[in-house]
Design a protein around this motif. Structure first.
Motif, short mmCIF file in Angstrom:
data_model
loop_
_atom_site.label_atom_id
_atom_site.label_comp_id
_atom_site.label_asym_id
_atom_site.label_seq_id
_atom_site.Cartn_x
_atom_site.Cartn_y
_atom_site.Cartn_z
N VAL A 125 0.82 -1.22 0.00
CA VAL A 125 0.00 0.00 0.00
C VAL A 125 0.85 1.27 0.00
CG1 VAL A 125 -2.09 -1.03 0.91
CG2 VAL A 125 -0.31 -0.31 2.50
N ARG A 126 1.99 1.21 -0.67
CA ARG A 126 2.79 2.40 -0.99
C ARG A 126 2.87 2.51 -2.51
NH1 ARG A 126 5.62 4.79 3.39
NH2 ARG A 126 5.91 3.39 5.16
N PRO A 127 1.79 2.94 -3.17
CA PRO A 127 1.75 2.91 -4.64
C PRO A 127 2.38 4.11 -5.33
CG PRO A 127 -0.35 3.66 -3.79
CD PRO A 127 0.50 3.35 -2.58
N PHE A 128 3.00 5.02 -4.57
CA PHE A 128 3.52 6.24 -5.19
C PHE A 128 5.04 6.35 -5.14
CE2 PHE A 128 -0.79 7.37 -3.63
CZ PHE A 128 -1.40 7.46 -4.87
N VAL A 129 5.72 5.26 -4.84
CA VAL A 129 7.18 5.30 -4.84
C VAL A 129 7.66 5.56 -6.27
CG1 VAL A 129 7.39 2.78 -5.15
CG2 VAL A 129 9.27 4.09 -4.11
N SER A 130 8.64 6.43 -6.42
CA SER A 130 9.09 6.81 -7.76
C SER A 130 10.17 5.86 -8.27
CB SER A 130 9.64 8.24 -7.74
OG SER A 130 10.86 8.30 -7.02
N LYS A 131 10.31 5.82 -9.59
CA LYS A 131 11.37 5.02 -10.21
C LYS A 131 12.74 5.49 -9.73
CE LYS A 131 13.30 3.61 -14.66
NZ LYS A 131 13.28 3.79 -16.14
#
Length: 229
Positions: free
Chosen positions: A107-113
């Motif tokens: 539920v951490r769907p916004f980690v960046s590349k």
């Protein structure tokens, strides 16, 4: 260096007031788990995905992975009573071709590349056993005693809030979990177990957008971000 990705997804939706577990809530046409997976599918060195979930969601998880990951090898593993036990179950199926293991919250769907790659690059260095993403604390931290009295105020510039991914050399993470199982050690995250065996773990600065969807306000924010995208 190739890496295996472990995603613990056996959590409930209790704090959100939902009957559906958090990773399987749908936002903008996809489950939160699918949004999270897609952040890692952009990384060339990913060679295996392992998702740990509850009995009731084994089939649904398999269907999500089939739809999202293409030909990349994946496993769906039954979780344990606690997150630590779930990760331990996942370690049993880690590929022999992987040099590193990354553990990331479903539920951490916004980690960046960029954040993922920075953490991978740091964890690959010979000077450490792994690296984790974290952000500096913006608040003053208080340590209290058993009577809820303040016993100490740590220096704020020394306080960091741990996030995921947390990435380690495969041999080290497996040794840390083996030691924990044999000695009844419970850790609040993967890094704490590696630290327990004397491992050296570096901090990679992340960003506040890599938040964990835990409470209703988090879900509202996630819906707003993903709807705009």
């Amino acid at each position: 260096m190739q890496f295996s990705l472990i995603i613990p997804a056996a959590g409930s939706g209790t704090r959100l007031g939902k009957d559906v577990p958090k990773p399987y809530l749908v936002i903008a046409g996809k489950s939160i788990l699918a949004h999270t997976l897609n952040r890692f599918l952009k990384i060339d060195s990913l060679n295996q995905i392992i998702v740990v979930t509850s009995d009731d969601y084994l089939k649904e998880t398999s269907n999500i992975l089939k739809a999202e990951v293409g030909r990349l090898p994946f496993h769906v593993v039954k979780g344990g009573n606690e997150r630590q036990e779930s990760v331990q179950n996942a370690l049993n199926v880690v590929s022999g071709e992987s040099d590193l293991i990354a553990v990331h919250d479903a539920v951490r769907p916004f980690v960046s590349k960029t954040t993922i790659e920075n953490c991978l690059n740091r964890a690959s260095l010979r000077r450490n056993d792994g690296a984790i993403v974290a952000v500096p604390s913006r608040d003053t931290i208080k340590k209290i005693d058993l009577d809820s009295m303040i016993s100490h105020t740590p220096k704020r510039d020394e306080m960091w809030l741990a996030q995921t991914p947390q990435i380690f050399k495969k041999k080290v993470l497996m040794e840390a979990y083996r030691f924990a199982a044999l000695n009844g050690v419970a850790g609040t995250d993967d890094a704490s177990l590696v630290e327990r065996i004397g491992g050296v773990v570096e901090i990679v600065e992340g960003d506040i957008q890599n938040f964990k969807i835990t409470y209703p306000l988090d879900l509202q924010l996630a819906e707003m971000i993903l709807s705009k995208k």
